[in-house]
Every structure is written in C-alpha cells, then in structure tokens.
Enzyme design. Structure first.
Site, PDB file in Angstrom:
ATOM      1  N   ASP A   1      29.784  41.943  46.170  1.00 44.74           N
ATOM      2  CA  ASP A   1      30.603  43.033  45.623  1.00 44.74           C
ATOM      3  C   ASP A   1      30.181  43.172  44.171  1.00 44.74           C
ATOM      4  O   ASP A   1      30.447  42.293  43.358  1.00 44.74           O
ATOM      5  CB  ASP A   1      32.080  42.646  45.751  1.00 44.74           C
ATOM      6  CG  ASP A   1      33.018  43.666  45.093  1.00 44.74           C
ATOM      7  OD1 ASP A   1      32.520  44.574  44.398  1.00 44.74           O
ATOM      8  OD2 ASP A   1      34.242  43.528  45.277  1.00 44.74           O
TER       9      ASP A   1
ATOM     10  N   TYR B   1      39.759  32.492  40.591  1.00 46.99           N
ATOM     11  CA  TYR B   1      39.609  33.695  41.408  1.00 46.99           C
ATOM     12  C   TYR B   1      38.766  34.738  40.676  1.00 46.99           C
ATOM     13  O   TYR B   1      39.112  35.166  39.589  1.00 46.99           O
ATOM     14  CB  TYR B   1      40.980  34.293  41.742  1.00 46.99           C
ATOM     15  CG  TYR B   1      40.856  35.482  42.653  1.00 46.99           C
ATOM     16  CD1 TYR B   1      40.770  35.300  44.034  1.00 46.99           C
ATOM     17  CD2 TYR B   1      40.770  36.768  42.143  1.00 46.99           C
ATOM     18  CE1 TYR B   1      40.636  36.381  44.876  1.00 46.99           C
ATOM     19  CE2 TYR B   1      40.635  37.853  42.988  1.00 46.99           C
ATOM     20  CZ  TYR B   1      40.569  37.657  44.344  1.00 46.99           C
ATOM     21  OH  TYR B   1      40.419  38.724  45.182  1.00 46.99           O
TER      22      TYR B   1
ATOM     23  N   LYS C   1      36.557  38.213  46.253  1.00 43.69           N
ATOM     24  CA  LYS C   1      36.690  37.558  47.545  1.00 43.69           C
ATOM     25  C   LYS C   1      35.379  37.179  48.179  1.00 43.69           C
ATOM     26  O   LYS C   1      34.339  37.698  47.851  1.00 43.69           O
ATOM     27  CB  LYS C   1      37.501  38.417  48.464  1.00 43.69           C
ATOM     28  CG  LYS C   1      38.799  37.665  48.617  1.00 43.69           C
ATOM     29  CD  LYS C   1      39.695  38.105  49.674  1.00 43.69           C
ATOM     30  CE  LYS C   1      39.731  39.563  49.822  1.00 43.69           C
ATOM     31  NZ  LYS C   1      39.965  40.255  48.618  1.00 43.69           N
TER      32      LYS C   1
HETATM   33  C1  F6R Z   1      39.534  42.620  46.248  1.00 44.49           C
HETATM   34  C2  F6R Z   1      40.838  42.683  46.913  1.00 44.49           C
HETATM   35  C3  F6R Z   1      41.957  43.391  46.305  1.00 44.49           C
HETATM   36  C4  F6R Z   1      42.275  42.892  44.920  1.00 44.49           C
HETATM   37  C5  F6R Z   1      43.446  43.703  44.331  1.00 44.49           C
HETATM   38  C6  F6R Z   1      43.736  43.317  42.887  1.00 44.49           C
HETATM   39  O1  F6R Z   1      38.500  42.429  47.160  1.00 44.49           O
HETATM   40  O2  F6R Z   1      41.014  42.180  47.947  1.00 44.49           O
HETATM   41  O3  F6R Z   1      43.085  43.319  47.134  1.00 44.49           O
HETATM   42  O4  F6R Z   1      42.574  41.532  44.940  1.00 44.49           O
HETATM   43  O5  F6R Z   1      43.143  45.074  44.353  1.00 44.49           O
HETATM   44  O6  F6R Z   1      42.577  43.480  42.167  1.00 44.49           O
HETATM   45  P1  F6R Z   1      42.486  43.284  40.597  1.00 44.49           P
HETATM   46  O7  F6R Z   1      43.003  41.902  40.299  1.00 44.49           O
HETATM   47  O8  F6R Z   1      41.032  43.451  40.308  1.00 44.49           O
HETATM   48  O9  F6R Z   1      43.331  44.355  39.972  1.00 44.49           O
HETATM   49 MG    MG Z   2      35.876  44.356  44.711  1.00 46.92          MG
HETATM   50 MG    MG Z   3      35.004  42.987  49.426  1.00 43.07          MG
END
Ligand code: F6R
Ligand code: MG
Ligand code: MG
Length: 377
Positions: free
Chosen positions: A18, A239, A242
């Site tokens: 990603d 973190y 993912k």
């Molecule tokens: C990323 C994912 C999303 C993020 C969520 C919060 O692959 O699964 O669910 O964890 O959108 O993202 P941030 O922390 O970047 O705002």
């Molecule tokens: Mg992403």
């Molecule tokens: Mg992804």
C-alpha cells in the site's frame, strides 16, 4: 526475444504494498499503476521479467511477475521496490492518502521481506498446461487464508478430488508458521488433520505458508500454494498500516480443480483486520471493479485473478469472482456486515485487546491506573 534463463523452472512472484490510497484507504489511483508499469515494462524489455501484470485490491498495489531467477532474488525484489518507490513518488505528488505507508525503509537492501511489502513466490517446472490463481485480499491479515487453503487441499466436503481422483487421494503437506515465535512445522494431511486444525484455527498466530504435494504426479519439493505471511505491525513494531495478504495457488491435474480452489470463498468467512485493523467481519469475494472497500472501510475483500501460464507468460487475467455464482455469497456477506456492525465497539466485532493493531486501549489503562482498586469481594 526469449527471456534470460538461469533455471529451466519458472518463478511466479506476487509482491504487494500500500503506497497510497485514493481517497483514504479505499483504492489505488491509476497513476500509481502506470508508475509501476513503467518500471516493470522496462524489465520485461530487458528480459529480466518474462511477463507481468499490475493489479489492485482496495488500496493495495499488486505486482505479479514471472521470471527464471528463483524465489527471493535480489534483482526481482529490487524491481518491485523500485516500482513501489516510483508509485510512492506519484502518490506524494498527488497527495494521496498514506503515501509510501508500507515502505518501512528508505534504502533497499537486497530483499523486500521485512521491509513492508507482502510477498508470495514459488518456483516450479511449468506443466503442459498450468492454471494458476493469484488471490489478493484487502482489510485483513495472512491468517484469513488459513480456512480457504485448508479447505482446498484437505477438506473432502470442499474438494471432491480428495475422494474421487487417485492423484489427490493421498493428500498434501502443509507448511505452517508460528508468526509470533518465528518457527515452522511440516504436517501431513489427512493423517494429522486434527492437529493441523488445532494450530491453524488460531489464525492470528499460526498461518499456512505453503502447501506441497506428496510423492506422485508432481515434484515433492515444488510448492503448489504459497501465502504471504508478513505481519506489518510486528515488522514495524507499531501500527503503520495493514498486512493485507496475497496467495498463489496452482490448480488441476493432480491438484484441486479451479472450482475447488474458488469454492471455499463462497462462505464469506469471518476474518480480522477490518476498520483500523481492529475488527472482525465477513470476507467478500468480489470482482476487480468492486474491490473498493468503503463500508466502514470494508467489509474485507478478496479478488481472484486466473491465468494459464504459457512458457512463463501470463495468459489472463480472468476476473474469477465476477461470476454471478458468488452473488448470494455477497448478499449474505452484506447481511453479516449489518449484524457485525450492530455490535459497534463490542467483541467479537472488535478484536480482543491483544490482537488490536491500534494501541489506544493501553492509553486508557494508563490513565485509569490510579483509580483501579482491589475488589475485596
Ligand atoms: C487501512 C484501514 C483503515 C484505516 C482507517 C484509519 O488499511 O484498514 O480502516 O485503519 O481508515 O486510518 P488512519 O489512521 O490512516 O486515519
Ligand atoms: Mg492504506
Ligand atoms: Mg490495504
């Protein structure tokens, strides 16, 4: 021009990262695919690659490459890294979301493993006809493959060939990794089926890495399936995104038929990794076109790209889950999505504390540390 040949075998490498989402974490902007294609296209002209296909599942850029250089090859991994770097640069120009999020290092040092990208690679002698499926998942973790891979290669209720076809009847060998202790074990199916299930049912810790055939039609040292097992949040120590997994599965003639390879995904089984890497939800098999998770950043998706290999060339992709036969699964997944979402912050929708990728809860515990008293009852 024929490709550079250092081995009579073909290697299929599926490497993903990603490197920026559009918008949020939902999909890959076409400019990133173009950036990656410019690097892999040059490598094909230079005959380092036999062929390649660039795909996307959710916010993950997926590089499928064929070559003769074997697994873990520095040149191939370097190419993937270069493609991700170029795509990251475009993502930064476009201010895409989380640009370069899976690139955990500034400098490439010979192998992308442990540096952020996920990798599934296998080297084998291409058969007279070689059907292969590339599975790509978003918003979930490597253990999401445990149940479908087990069902393909070990469950006679899924794979009729295990009962009917003499060339499958002896079963397969599973290579299982303990991703917490960094150990692995080879186990025989069906002989050790219950023990295999004892491990892989605990899918956040034990993951199927490879499947091998037993002595018979196919060489015993060539895998017939391989799954990426990178755990990004463990690699990075915190973190950063993912570890959405990928897998390669060979099929037919002594292996599960294409339909037996796809059948386990008709369940829409529960996997973890949805929203903030911290929720359980049903896995939706979907078409390339609809692999854009937007409902609560999900539900988790899987796409399947089918190919026939032709001297290492990728004849495809065929969008295998576009089949209407998976429509009912998708409907059921939507119902399960509503049901799971209704639980909000409660387990089992939310993951148990030790499996959550975000660490806000320990923050809560620290703030409350002074206020907790012993229960005297
Ligand atoms: C990323 C994912 C999303 C993020 C969520 C919060 O692959 O699964 O669910 O964890 O959108 O993202 P941030 O922390 O970047 O705002
Ligand atoms: Mg992403
Ligand atoms: Mg992804």
């Amino acid at each position: 021009m024929s490709p550079k040949v250092t081995s009579p075998k073909v290697t299929v490498s599926l490497i993903k990262a990603d490197v920026g989402g559009w918008p949020g974490h939902s999909m890959v902007h076409p400019a990133l695919k173009e950036a990656a294609a410019s690097i892999l296209g040059q490598a094909k002209s230079a005959r380092t690659l036999i062929d390649y296909e660039i795909m996307a599942c959710g916010d993950d850029l997926e590089l499928l490459m064929t070559h003769n250089l074997g697994v873990d090859d520095g040149e191939i991994h370097g190419l993937a890294w270069e493609a991700f770097e170029k795509a990251t640069a475009r993502a930064k120009e476009l201010k895409l979301y989380g640009a370069g999020q899976d690139m955990l290092s500034d400098a490439f040092c010979g192998n992308v493993r442990g540096m952020g990208p996920g990798v599934a690679e296998m080297e084998f002698a291409e058969r007279g006809a070689e059907p292969i499926v590339a599975f790509m998942m978003d918003k979930t973790e490597p253990g999401a493959f445990n149940m479908p891979i087990f069902k393909m290669f070990a469950d006679p209720f899924n794979t009729a060939g295990l009962i009917i076809d003499p060339s499958l009847h002896q079963g397969f060998i599973f290579e299982i990794w303990d991703i917490r202790e960094h150990k692995k074990v080879l186990m025989n199916s069906p002989e050790e089926m219950y023990d295999i299930l004892a491990l892989i049912g605990a899918k956040s810790r034990y993951v199927i890495k490879r499947v091998y055939p037993k002595a018979g039609k196919l060489p015993v040292d060539e895998p017939v399936a391989v799954i990426s097992t990178e755990k990004l949040y463990q690699t990075a120590g915190k973190y950063v995104g993912k570890d959405d997994p990928v897998a390669l599965v060979r099929s037919q003639s002594g292996l599960p038929a294409l339909g037996e390879v796809l059948e386990p995904f008709a369940i829409g089984h529960l996997v973890s990794g949805w929203m903030r890497g911290s929720h359980n939800g049903p896995l939706m098999p979907c078409s390339f076109e609809t692999a854009h998770p937007t409902r609560f950043d999900g539900p988790p998706r899987v796409i399947a790209a089918g190919f026939q290999l032709c001297n290492g060339n990728l004849v495809g992709p065929v969008d295998l889950f576009a089949d209407v036969a998976f429509d009912l699964t998708r409907q059921r997944v939507l119902q399960i999505t509503d049901y799971m979402r209704a639980h909000g912050p409660f387990e089992p929708h939310r993951l148990p504390m030790e499996d959550m990728e975000y660490t806000t809860l320990p923050g809560v515990m620290e703030r409350l540390a002074d206020r907790f008293e012993d229960t005297e009852e």
